[in-house]
Design an enzyme around this catalytic site. Structure first.
Site, PDB file in Angstrom:
ATOM      1  CE1 TYR A  46     -41.508  12.630 -14.065  1.00  0.00           C
ATOM      2  CE2 TYR A  46     -40.641  13.911 -12.243  1.00  0.00           C
ATOM      3  CZ  TYR A  46     -40.674  13.609 -13.585  1.00  0.00           C
ATOM      4  OH  TYR A  46     -39.864  14.299 -14.452  1.00  0.00           O
ATOM      5  N   GLY A 164     -31.151  14.460 -17.835  1.00  0.00           N
ATOM      6  CA  GLY A 164     -32.535  14.413 -18.317  1.00  0.00           C
ATOM      7  C   GLY A 164     -33.332  15.631 -17.850  1.00  0.00           C
ATOM      8  CG  HIS A 169     -38.290  18.003 -12.004  1.00  0.00           C
ATOM      9  ND1 HIS A 169     -39.364  18.519 -12.685  1.00  0.00           N
ATOM     10  CD2 HIS A 169     -38.005  16.831 -12.604  1.00  0.00           C
ATOM     11  CE1 HIS A 169     -39.709  17.700 -13.651  1.00  0.00           C
ATOM     12  NE2 HIS A 169     -38.897  16.660 -13.636  1.00  0.00           N
ATOM     13  NE  ARG A 202     -36.802  20.124 -22.058  1.00  0.00           N
ATOM     14  CZ  ARG A 202     -36.971  19.591 -23.274  1.00  0.00           C
ATOM     15  NH1 ARG A 202     -36.495  20.190 -24.343  1.00  0.00           N
ATOM     16  NH2 ARG A 202     -37.624  18.453 -23.413  1.00  0.00           N
ATOM     17  CE1 TYR A 220     -34.575  10.312 -22.206  1.00  0.00           C
ATOM     18  CE2 TYR A 220     -35.839  12.282 -22.672  1.00  0.00           C
ATOM     19  CZ  TYR A 220     -35.099  11.511 -21.791  1.00  0.00           C
ATOM     20  OH  TYR A 220     -34.892  11.956 -20.522  1.00  0.00           O
TER      21      TYR A 220
HETATM   22  C1  LIG Z   1     -37.221  14.127 -15.866  1.00  0.00           C
HETATM   23  S1  LIG Z   1     -37.044  12.757 -14.814  1.00  0.00           S
HETATM   24  C2  LIG Z   1     -35.561  12.147 -15.498  1.00  0.00           C
HETATM   25  C3  LIG Z   1     -35.198  10.785 -15.102  1.00  0.00           C
HETATM   26  C4  LIG Z   1     -34.026  10.170 -15.888  1.00  0.00           C
HETATM   27  N1  LIG Z   1     -32.754  10.763 -15.535  1.00  0.00           N
HETATM   28  C5  LIG Z   1     -34.281  10.253 -17.379  1.00  0.00           C
HETATM   29  O1  LIG Z   1     -33.581  10.953 -18.092  1.00  0.00           O
HETATM   30  O2  LIG Z   1     -35.230   9.605 -17.834  1.00  0.00           O
HETATM   31  C6  LIG Z   1     -36.536  13.633 -13.364  1.00  0.00           C
HETATM   32  C7  LIG Z   1     -36.386  12.805 -12.108  1.00  0.00           C
HETATM   33  O3  LIG Z   1     -35.833  13.631 -11.074  1.00  0.00           O
HETATM   34  C8  LIG Z   1     -36.422  13.222  -9.840  1.00  0.00           C
HETATM   35  N2  LIG Z   1     -36.322  14.286  -8.839  1.00  0.00           N
HETATM   36  C9  LIG Z   1     -36.861  15.524  -8.913  1.00  0.00           C
HETATM   37  N3  LIG Z   1     -36.588  16.212  -7.786  1.00  0.00           N
HETATM   38  C10 LIG Z   1     -35.863  15.382  -6.984  1.00  0.00           C
HETATM   39  C11 LIG Z   1     -35.272  15.524  -5.696  1.00  0.00           C
HETATM   40  N4  LIG Z   1     -35.392  16.650  -4.986  1.00  0.00           N
HETATM   41  N5  LIG Z   1     -34.577  14.486  -5.203  1.00  0.00           N
HETATM   42  C12 LIG Z   1     -34.453  13.329  -5.916  1.00  0.00           C
HETATM   43  N6  LIG Z   1     -34.994  13.131  -7.142  1.00  0.00           N
HETATM   44  C13 LIG Z   1     -35.692  14.150  -7.669  1.00  0.00           C
HETATM   45  C14 LIG Z   1     -37.858  12.930 -10.223  1.00  0.00           C
HETATM   46  O4  LIG Z   1     -38.503  12.124  -9.265  1.00  0.00           O
HETATM   47  C15 LIG Z   1     -37.706  12.276 -11.588  1.00  0.00           C
HETATM   48  O5  LIG Z   1     -37.682  10.885 -11.524  1.00  0.00           O
END
Ligand SMILES: C[S@@+](CC[C@H](N)C(=O)[O-])C[C@H]1O[C@@H](n2cnc3c(N)ncnc32)[C@H](O)[C@@H]1O
Length: 318
Positions: A46, A164, A169, A202, A220
């Site tokens: 992001y 979410g 990720h 998912r 959402y």
């Molecule tokens: C798809 S967004 C979802 C955010 C929220 N839970 C939602 O449903 O809107 C995924 C989030 O996971 C965070 N993320 C991914 N890898 C991460 C990591 N290794 N440590 C902390 N946060 C992480 C990303 O920065 C991002 O903000």
């Protein structure tokens, strides 16, 4: 359909060849769009700020989490008497804000400062509300989570949430899922005995099988039309990454219909395709249990739903 993929780590792109039944061989070069690093060194998808901005549009108004989602999450936490919640993937804050409004005490972390910016903005604008004044927001990543926030963990949180489709990720950089296991172990350390971890992904079994991602997200209520183009990348014959190109029409909806001025915003996110059975094993290992725990599909029991979009795992720490 057969697919091969080779990764060129020096130039950070993938050659992807895919052959569909009844179609000609295609070849694409797929480049990652955001190469930023978060403060702790984890690649932050992001980081270019593009997805963070559009994420707010994708998820819709923060108050409009679907009723099903809200009832499920809040109901589950209340049923178990949880009060102190750690949101380890708070992103722009959508779950955390909902929980604060419902009277929970929330600590929120995320690795992306671009995402946290929106959560911090909301905290600031609502700072006169006691719950928001007490809202703790920190930058942290899952690989070092316990080191990062151990001083705030104390006897543990009543519940840790990672929702979410966030956990996906984290890629499998070593081919043995060691980092994902380390992250789950850090989540476990933050849960108090008797507390819960709620973590979702998912339905990658189905995405890999069908090559498609449902564009309507059950979580959402966004009124903007979204299409998701899905590419599955294979390494050594195994699905290793799913890339989703989101196309969101951000033209203002009028009276429930689009106003016709198409304004497509595009961003790409990559995910590790967690297969249900493998993920279950990894989670049980992290919680040091051989026993089954609860898994829901789109908020329903698995025997009530055929092909869910999302799996939600609810593990209790003994
Ligand atoms: C798809 S967004 C979802 C955010 C929220 N839970 C939602 O449903 O809107 C995924 C989030 O996971 C965070 N993320 C991914 N890898 C991460 C990591 N290794 N440590 C902390 N946060 C992480 C990303 O920065 C991002 O903000």
């Amino acid at each position: 359909m057969s697919s091969t993929c080779t990764k060129n780590t020096n130039s950070n792109f993938f050659f992807y060849r895919r052959q569909k039944a009844n179609s000609k061989m295609t070849e694409d070069v797929i480049r990652t769009k955001s190469l930023g690093l978060s403060a702790e060194g984890v690649r932050d998808q992001y980081a270019d700020g593009k997805a963070a901005k559009v994420w707010e549009i994708f998820i819709g108004d923060k108050k409009s989490r679907t009723e099903n989602y809200k009832n499920f999450l809040v109901g589950m936490l209340r049923e178990k008497g949880c009060k102190k919640i750690l949101d380890v993937a708070c992103g722009t804050g959508v779950d955390s804000i909902m929980l604060l409004e419902e009277g929970f005490e929330v600590t929120s972390v995320d690795a992306s400062d671009k995402m946290l910016k929106y959560a911090l903005k909301e905290r600031w604008s609502r700072r006169r509300e006691p719950a928001f004044d007490k809202w703790v927001i920190e930058e942290a990543n899952w690989l070092t989570l316990y080191d990062d926030i151990g001083h705030m963990v104390g006897g543990g949180f009543d519940a840790v949430i990672c929702l979410g489709n966030s956990f996906a990720h984290m890629m499998d950089n070593f081919g043995d899922q060691r980092e994902q296991k380390q992250a789950l172990s850090n989540f476990e350390k933050c849960v108090k005995p008797g507390g819960l971890l709620l973590i979702d992904h998912r339905n990658y079994d189905h995405i890999v099988y069908s090559g498609q991602t449902p564009s309507k997200c059950i979580y959402y209520n966004s009124s903007h039309k979204t299409d998701i183009k899905t590419s599955v990348l294979y390494e050594a014959g195994k699905p290793a990454m799913v890339m989703m190109d989101y196309f969101i029409n951000i033209a203002q909806p009028m009276g429930g219909a689009m106003n016709g001025n198409s304004n497509i915003n595009e961003f790409r996110l990559s995910y590790y395709p967690h297969m249900l059975e493998v993920f279950k094993r990894m989670l049980k290992e992290a919680f040091n249990t051989k026993q089954d725990y609860k898994i829901f599909g789109d908020f329903k029991h698995l025997n009530e739903i055929d092909i869910p979009n999302f799996y939600i795992h609810v593990v209790e720490k003994k």
